[in-house]
Design an enzyme around this catalytic site. Structure first.
Site, PDB file in Angstrom:
ATOM      1  N   HIS A  13     -86.345 120.774   6.505  1.00 35.01           N
ATOM      2  CA  HIS A  13     -86.008 119.561   5.755  1.00 35.01           C
ATOM      3  C   HIS A  13     -85.332 119.908   4.441  1.00 35.01           C
ATOM      4  O   HIS A  13     -85.690 120.873   3.763  1.00 35.01           O
ATOM      5  CB  HIS A  13     -87.232 118.667   5.543  1.00 35.01           C
ATOM      6  CG  HIS A  13     -88.248 119.153   4.562  1.00 35.01           C
ATOM      7  ND1 HIS A  13     -88.176 118.879   3.210  1.00 35.01           N
ATOM      8  CD2 HIS A  13     -89.388 119.881   4.727  1.00 35.01           C
ATOM      9  CE1 HIS A  13     -89.214 119.395   2.593  1.00 35.01           C
ATOM     10  NE2 HIS A  13     -89.968 120.029   3.481  1.00 35.01           N
ATOM     11  N   ASP A  22     -89.220 124.489  -1.250  1.00 32.36           N
ATOM     12  CA  ASP A  22     -89.756 123.537  -0.274  1.00 32.36           C
ATOM     13  C   ASP A  22     -88.766 122.377  -0.152  1.00 32.36           C
ATOM     14  O   ASP A  22     -88.826 121.437  -0.941  1.00 32.36           O
ATOM     15  CB  ASP A  22     -91.126 123.033  -0.745  1.00 32.36           C
ATOM     16  CG  ASP A  22     -91.763 122.020   0.191  1.00 32.36           C
ATOM     17  OD1 ASP A  22     -91.242 121.809   1.307  1.00 32.36           O
ATOM     18  OD2 ASP A  22     -92.777 121.422  -0.206  1.00 32.36           O
ATOM     19  N   GLU A  30     -88.595 114.209   4.643  1.00 35.46           N
ATOM     20  CA  GLU A  30     -89.858 114.802   5.105  1.00 35.46           C
ATOM     21  C   GLU A  30     -90.978 114.541   4.116  1.00 35.46           C
ATOM     22  O   GLU A  30     -92.124 114.284   4.524  1.00 35.46           O
ATOM     23  CB  GLU A  30     -89.658 116.311   5.300  1.00 35.46           C
ATOM     24  CG  GLU A  30     -90.820 117.032   5.980  1.00 35.46           C
ATOM     25  CD  GLU A  30     -91.873 117.563   5.003  1.00 35.46           C
ATOM     26  OE1 GLU A  30     -92.907 118.074   5.464  1.00 35.46           O
ATOM     27  OE2 GLU A  30     -91.656 117.471   3.774  1.00 35.46           O
ATOM     28  N   GLU A  31     -90.669 114.622   2.829  1.00 32.60           N
ATOM     29  CA  GLU A  31     -91.702 114.531   1.803  1.00 32.60           C
ATOM     30  C   GLU A  31     -92.339 113.146   1.713  1.00 32.60           C
ATOM     31  O   GLU A  31     -93.392 112.983   1.098  1.00 32.60           O
ATOM     32  CB  GLU A  31     -91.126 114.919   0.437  1.00 32.60           C
ATOM     33  CG  GLU A  31     -90.654 116.361   0.322  1.00 32.60           C
ATOM     34  CD  GLU A  31     -91.784 117.375   0.338  1.00 32.60           C
ATOM     35  OE1 GLU A  31     -92.967 116.973   0.389  1.00 32.60           O
ATOM     36  OE2 GLU A  31     -91.486 118.584   0.292  1.00 32.60           O
ATOM     37  N   ASP A  70     -90.910 125.487   7.584  1.00 32.22           N
ATOM     38  CA  ASP A  70     -91.256 124.868   6.309  1.00 32.22           C
ATOM     39  C   ASP A  70     -92.036 125.907   5.511  1.00 32.22           C
ATOM     40  O   ASP A  70     -92.260 127.029   5.985  1.00 32.22           O
ATOM     41  CB  ASP A  70     -92.097 123.609   6.542  1.00 32.22           C
ATOM     42  CG  ASP A  70     -91.960 122.576   5.435  1.00 32.22           C
ATOM     43  OD1 ASP A  70     -91.750 122.971   4.268  1.00 32.22           O
ATOM     44  OD2 ASP A  70     -92.093 121.364   5.725  1.00 32.22           O
ATOM     45  N   HIS A  85     -94.932 122.581  -4.755  1.00 32.38           N
ATOM     46  CA  HIS A  85     -94.723 121.304  -5.449  1.00 32.38           C
ATOM     47  C   HIS A  85     -94.848 121.434  -6.959  1.00 32.38           C
ATOM     48  O   HIS A  85     -95.308 120.527  -7.641  1.00 32.38           O
ATOM     49  CB  HIS A  85     -95.661 120.211  -4.907  1.00 32.38           C
ATOM     50  CG  HIS A  85     -95.212 119.654  -3.592  1.00 32.38           C
ATOM     51  ND1 HIS A  85     -95.569 118.401  -3.157  1.00 32.38           N
ATOM     52  CD2 HIS A  85     -94.419 120.175  -2.622  1.00 32.38           C
ATOM     53  CE1 HIS A  85     -95.023 118.175  -1.968  1.00 32.38           C
ATOM     54  NE2 HIS A  85     -94.331 119.249  -1.623  1.00 32.38           N
TER      55      HIS A  85
END
Length: 385
Positions: A97, A209, A242-243, A265, A352
């Site tokens: 993603h 990410d 995706e998130e 991922d 994150h």
């Protein structure tokens, strides 16, 4: 250290990988591992904004790179799909993603301060004191997420975490009118942190990410495009949103209808203080590709991934996950009547946050495994369990 000779000997296709895989690498750096052009591609991916629903700048970069060796298309959701060997069988889908966590402009007050909401999962305690860019139709507007100085806080305020609803972005505006002349409601916002290398092949960036994942998919496609033994059609997908719910993978998997799929991922590395190996697995930077095992993963796909890794001297780690994963693999598996799905993850520290950290050799391990797995696929293979 990656065994470069084993990699190059693993298949005929990998002979074409020499442009980005030197035979010998001692003190590993990103440039030594990837080569100048692929590294420039990765840095361009990382330096451009791609919050969920606003992935267009990064998708254009990914499309421009992969169209040199693949047939590229996109869909109304915003996914970009690059196809290699389109008449082959089986249909092999690779997915990463391209979206990152970010913020969205929600309100501008009378003094020109900008209030915002999160897109994706944030640790609210680390949001204050960050530099940001607000991505407007006329280009980025720099700002800061301010917070009152500790000198003026009450003791209770010092001990309590920040809430996003109490924070605002300062762009230096003199008034609401001034701010609204350059910023619009709904504009996306990202941190300004970019790519940085540390020691021993360790790299840091905002948005590994999962820009690292779409880099992996692109490079695996590039190598497979030169393969002399590839029989499968390979659909490399840079998925969106995706998130905020794995949304792009839902539509792209439905449209492609793959016979087998691998998602890539990031996953939590547990090799730094405060992490529980007993709860989250023993996952280390430099330990190689992380192959997931569990209900979200087709057993035959898992076995073939492990067999392929061992046959080709590819470093790997196994991560048991007893339910659905929080990745595109979760929804790809459930597409149509079901898709035999695997998940290969990148060990990542500090997920994150603006300083996501990984080992470049783990990226190389995953590229190698995706390529070798693709070359192992033959028409008529049965993944029924």
């Amino acid at each position: 250290m990656i065994n470069r000779r084993s990699f190059l000997a693993s298949s005929a296709a990998l002979a074409g990988a020499a442009a980005f895989l030197p035979h010998e690498v001692s003190a590993v750096s990103a440039e030594a591992a990837f080569g100048k052009k692929p590294l420039a591609f990765l840095k361009e991916l990382l330096s451009n904004p791609s919050p969920s629903g606003y992935e267009m700048p990064v998708q254009k970069i990914w499309s421009d790179y992969t169209k040199k060796f693949a047939k590229v298309s996109s869909d109304t959701m915003g996914n970009t799909i690059s196809l290699v060997n389109g008449k082959g069988a089986p249909r092999y889908m690779l997915a990463g993603h391209c979206d990152e966590i970010g913020f969205m402009v929600k309100y501008i007050d009378g003094d020109g301060y900008i209030y915002f909401a999160a897109m994706g999962g944030f640790d609210q305690s680390i949001i204050p004191g960050r530099r940001v860019n607000i991505h407007t139709k006329n280009g980025p507007i720099p700002g800061v997420i301010g917070k009152g100085p500790i000198h003026l806080m009450s003791q209770s305020a010092r001990n309590s975490g920040s809430k996003i609803t109490d924070l605002c972005i300062d762009i230096g505006a003199s008034s609401k009118t001034d701010a609204e002349s350059v910023v619009a409601l709904g504009d996306p916002v990202t941190y300004t942190y970019e790519f940085m290398e540390m020691r021993n092949g360790i790299a840091v960036a905002r948005g590994f990410d999962d820009r690292a994942g779409i880099f992996i998919v692109a490079e695996a496609l590039r190598v497979l495009a030169e393969s002399k033994t590839l029989e499968a059609s390979v659909y490399g997908v840079s998925t969106v949103q995706e998130e905020i719910g794995l949304r792009g993978a839902v539509t792209s998997a439905f449209g492609i209808e793959p016979d087998v799929a691998l998602a890539t991922d990031v996953t939590h590395a547990t090799d730094y203080p405060g992490m529980s190996k007993s709860q989250s697995g023993d996952i280390r930077l430099g330990g190689g590709a992380v192959i997931t095992r569990g209900p979200n993963i087709n057993h035959k796909v898992f076995d073939l991934l492990v067999e392929t890794a061992e046959k080709n001297d590819i470093k790997y780690q196994v991560l048991p996950i007893p339910g659905g994963t929080g990745t595109d693999a979760r929804v790809i598996q459930l597409s149509r009547a079901g898709v035999p799905t695997g998940l290969i993850s990148i060990p990542l520290r500090y997920m994150h946050t603006p300083v996501e950290t990984l080992d470049v050799e783990d990226i190389m391990s995953i590229i190698k495994l995706m390529v070798a797995f693709g070359e192992a696929l033959k028409p008529g293979m049965d993944f029924t369990i």
